[in-house]
Design a protein around this motif. Structure first.
Motif, mmCIF file in Angstrom:
data_model
loop_
_atom_site.group_PDB
_atom_site.id
_atom_site.type_symbol
_atom_site.label_atom_id
_atom_site.label_comp_id
_atom_site.label_asym_id
_atom_site.label_seq_id
_atom_site.Cartn_x
_atom_site.Cartn_y
_atom_site.Cartn_z
ATOM 1 N N TYR B 158 0.822 -1.204 0.000
ATOM 2 C CA TYR B 158 0.000 0.000 0.000
ATOM 3 C C TYR B 158 0.862 1.263 0.000
ATOM 4 C CZ TYR B 158 -4.286 2.621 0.550
ATOM 5 O OH TYR B 158 -5.339 3.458 0.335
ATOM 6 N N LEU B 186 -10.085 -5.440 -1.007
ATOM 7 C CA LEU B 186 -10.287 -4.605 0.185
ATOM 8 C C LEU B 186 -9.894 -5.328 1.472
ATOM 9 C CD1 LEU B 186 -13.671 -2.866 -0.801
ATOM 10 C CD2 LEU B 186 -11.327 -2.104 -1.254
ATOM 11 N N PRO B 187 -10.218 -6.610 1.631
ATOM 12 C CA PRO B 187 -9.820 -7.285 2.879
ATOM 13 C C PRO B 187 -8.300 -7.351 3.059
ATOM 14 C CG PRO B 187 -11.515 -8.550 1.745
ATOM 15 C CD PRO B 187 -11.055 -7.490 0.788
ATOM 16 N N TYR B 188 -7.568 -7.514 1.974
ATOM 17 C CA TYR B 188 -6.104 -7.596 2.093
ATOM 18 C C TYR B 188 -5.502 -6.255 2.494
ATOM 19 C CZ TYR B 188 -1.175 -8.075 0.851
ATOM 20 O OH TYR B 188 0.191 -8.062 0.882
ATOM 21 N N TYR B 189 -5.921 -5.200 1.807
ATOM 22 C CA TYR B 189 -5.401 -3.872 2.127
ATOM 23 C C TYR B 189 -5.974 -3.345 3.452
ATOM 24 C CZ TYR B 189 -2.908 -2.704 -2.270
ATOM 25 O OH TYR B 189 -2.014 -2.626 -3.313
ATOM 26 N N LYS B 190 -7.061 -3.939 3.914
ATOM 27 C CA LYS B 190 -7.775 -3.434 5.096
ATOM 28 C C LYS B 190 -8.109 -1.950 4.942
ATOM 29 C CE LYS B 190 -6.072 -6.782 8.533
ATOM 30 N NZ LYS B 190 -5.149 -7.571 7.661
ATOM 31 N N LYS B 191 -8.591 -1.626 3.736
ATOM 32 C CA LYS B 191 -8.989 -0.244 3.422
ATOM 33 C C LYS B 191 -10.405 -0.268 2.853
ATOM 34 C CE LYS B 191 -4.820 1.562 4.060
ATOM 35 N NZ LYS B 191 -4.553 2.535 5.130
ATOM 36 N N SER B 192 -11.080 0.863 2.950
ATOM 37 C CA SER B 192 -12.355 0.968 2.238
ATOM 38 C C SER B 192 -12.060 1.254 0.773
ATOM 39 C CB SER B 192 -13.192 2.103 2.826
ATOM 40 O OG SER B 192 -12.610 3.350 2.496
ATOM 41 N N ASN B 259 -20.075 -8.154 1.105
ATOM 42 C CA ASN B 259 -19.549 -8.486 2.430
ATOM 43 C C ASN B 259 -18.954 -9.891 2.525
ATOM 44 O OD1 ASN B 259 -20.098 -5.966 3.560
ATOM 45 N ND2 ASN B 259 -22.256 -6.523 3.824
ATOM 46 N N LYS B 262 -14.098 -10.908 2.224
ATOM 47 C CA LYS B 262 -13.120 -11.395 3.208
ATOM 48 C C LYS B 262 -13.137 -12.922 3.263
ATOM 49 C CE LYS B 262 -11.704 -10.799 8.031
ATOM 50 N NZ LYS B 262 -10.269 -10.876 7.669
ATOM 51 N N HIS B 265 -11.448 -14.345 0.259
ATOM 52 C CA HIS B 265 -9.993 -14.203 0.384
ATOM 53 C C HIS B 265 -9.414 -15.294 1.287
ATOM 54 C CE1 HIS B 265 -6.346 -11.803 2.061
ATOM 55 N NE2 HIS B 265 -5.981 -12.498 1.015
ATOM 56 N N GLU B 266 -10.081 -15.529 2.413
ATOM 57 C CA GLU B 266 -9.627 -16.592 3.325
ATOM 58 C C GLU B 266 -9.664 -17.944 2.625
ATOM 59 O OE1 GLU B 266 -8.231 -16.090 6.227
ATOM 60 O OE2 GLU B 266 -8.569 -13.922 6.002
#
Lengths: 365, 365
Positions: B158, B186-192, B259, B262, B265-266
């Motif tokens: 990032y 988005l889940p990887y970057y933990k950003k909106s 939603n 995530k 991704h897991e």
């Protein structure tokens, strides 16, 4: 609320509408999908049974070697003209000054392809054989729109069409048919689509005019032409992963309405006759040659809107949802007959035209 | 039947598929339409509640002033690059050598706009800050694809992204996001999405990748940009009278799956782990940063197809419907996790990977 909104709102409140196939809402899609139970697979980027079957069906109907489904006619026709220009190594085409490409596409043909059009005839009349003969050298393709929508849906004599086609063929000029309303003119010409298309090198037809589908177009021609058109379709971003919502509805409404075009034409003639009996109102053409015509009204737009709203409220029958100003003292609108005309109670329709005639007489006084 | 067809047919016969959201068939559309009873009106040439509401919703989600719905990302992205080039008065952009515009669009950007791309990095790796600094003068816009799909869906740190954005901003180079799979990272970057999009001047997102809609894209940016994009959308023939079949499904599946990214991704990490435990198989990236990755197999394609068909028939679980040859001795395919992964019985999945590992060991011997 301005007058424009008042008219459309009053129109929407009517029980019967004179023109069209009904409101463009999601029920149009749901009706088309009702026949498709089970798990029919999507087309994928132009391939698959659902798209290939429909393309084959339309190629046969139009009497062409091959056909390609496009999301829009705008895309299909620019591509057709580009292909013919590339074949000739020139950047010049010819069409009517009120051609869709000239007035509704934000100069797409020029901005995307740098193709310059020669405008034939003038805005008030059809392209004639003489216009074609005199259009000058270096034109790769002539586009003819049948019927010419922006002047009320007019048509040349079939003999004129044959003469233009023969001339272009002889001179090596490609002839492209803007057949947005081709299905709608077959009863007038008393020809099959294939017979008319035989006069043209390439053909576009639409599925959301008389057919009443959701969107989408077919571009047809020989196999070399359609193969090239698929490359351009991909370049334009028109080669969608799935076009089936449009294909399914195009096919469904084609089957539902293709045999109603003669009825629509008869009804258009009947309705135009009623308008032409009113004071200060005339239609163009006087006798429609398809399901469409324009209504010209010798009255200021605002005054006419009030008259129409009054008629809609008293009869429950709507004629149009809009009027377009021509000059300060006149306005017009377009009519295309579809399924809804047949539902109107005859006595109601007579009442509408009595009221309209009386109101127009009062304006004159 | 050739090997290719044998594999896809065997895959279609399986009870469970490891990747994706299910077959792309008309039920996808029917499910989305089920929520729409009554007579919701169609969008008409880009106007109307159904399109305006969704555009507003996506503009807010992406943190941009405005958004426009397009039939395809191909169309949306060429237009974005053209607008930025026109702003700078140049015809040069920069992107990755495996950018969608470079390899999947039949040279549309060049043929329609005469825009020449500068190719940054090489085919095997991501664009780095140094590539941007060294790309030379006269570039109107840099396009970054997050994640870079053709190399397995890889992402820069990032901080690298922020550095590239700051550099472009300082130099007056527009930054465009190819966010075909933005939701998925988005889940990887933990950003909106809005936080990421803030680094970019314009953004495209797709609704038929992780979201699993039918087709369609959103292009977002400031109001001047989106206004221009609508003119180009009309020029392209993308301003269809009705786009609602795509809009309704985009909205429906966005709500259904946004939603779940995530979880996907897991699951992608879990599945990649299983592959990486097999002899002669590895994934790129080793640990996925989205719902996708590529599977590299040290086995000739034809041999691998026979192995997979055997596994599918014995377990009822399908891994992929295709393999692509790299060299004579290796092949690969792409995985994108969706709703289907969660349905697979765990013991079945273990069995699949036991069989796969054993088969791969035998090849080695």
């Amino acid at each position: 609320m301005n007058e424009n909104n008042r008219l459309i709102e009053a129109f929407k409140q009517t029980n019967y509408q004179v023109a069209g196939n009904g409101i463009r809402d999601i029920q149009v899609l749901k009706e088309a999908l009702r026949n498709y139970e089970g798990h029919q697979e999507s087309d994928i980027y132009g391939k698959g049974k659902i798209i290939e079957d429909f393309q084959k069906k339309m190629a046969e109907y139009l009497g062409k070697e091959d056909a390609v489904f496009f999301p829009s006619g705008t895309m299909a026709q620019q591509i057709a003209l580009r292909i013919w220009c590339d074949h000739e190594g020139v950047s010049k085409v010819a069409y009517h000054p009120l051609c869709h490409l000239e007035i509704h596409e934000e100069e797409g043909l020029k901005e995307l392809h740098h193709i310059e059009p020669v405008l034939l005839a003038d805005k008030s009349r059809l392209i004639q054989f003489e216009d074609v003969v005199n259009m000058g050298e270096g034109v790769a393709c002539l586009l003819l729109e049948l019927p010419q929508r922006e002047i009320g849906g007019q048509l040349p004599d079939y003999q004129m069409l044959e003469a233009i086609s023969a001339y272009c063929h002889e001179k090596g000029i490609k002839l492209h048919l803007d057949g947005a309303r081709l299905f709608e003119i077959l009863p007038y010409y008393k020809k099959s689509a294939a017979e008319i298309c035989e006069l043209f090198d390439s053909v576009y037809v639409s599925f959301y005019k008389g057919i009443g589908g959701i969107a989408g177009a077919i571009l047809a021609g020989d196999k070399g032409f359609t193969k090239e058109s698929k490359v351009w379709k991909r370049r334009y971003g028109g080669d969608l992963i799935s076009l089936y919502p449009y294909i399914i509805s195009a096919d469904y409404y084609f089957n539902k309405r293709i045999n109603k075009m003669k009825m629509y034409h008869e009804e258009a003639k009947e309705l135009a006759g009623l308008f032409n009996q009113c004071h200060g109102i005339s239609t163009k053409p006087v006798e429609p040659v398809s399901n469409m015509f324009h209504v010209y009204i010798n009255s200021p737009k605002e005054k006419m809107e009030s008259i129409l709203i009054d008629i809609y409220e008293k009869t429950g029958i709507g004629l149009t949802g809009y009027l377009r100003e021509i000059e300060a003292e006149a306005c017009f609108y377009e009519v295309s007959i579809g399924d809804q005309f047949g539902n109107i109670p005859k006595e109601g329709l007579i009442k509408v035209f009595q009221m309209l005639d009386e109101s127009m007489k009062k304006i004159k006084e």
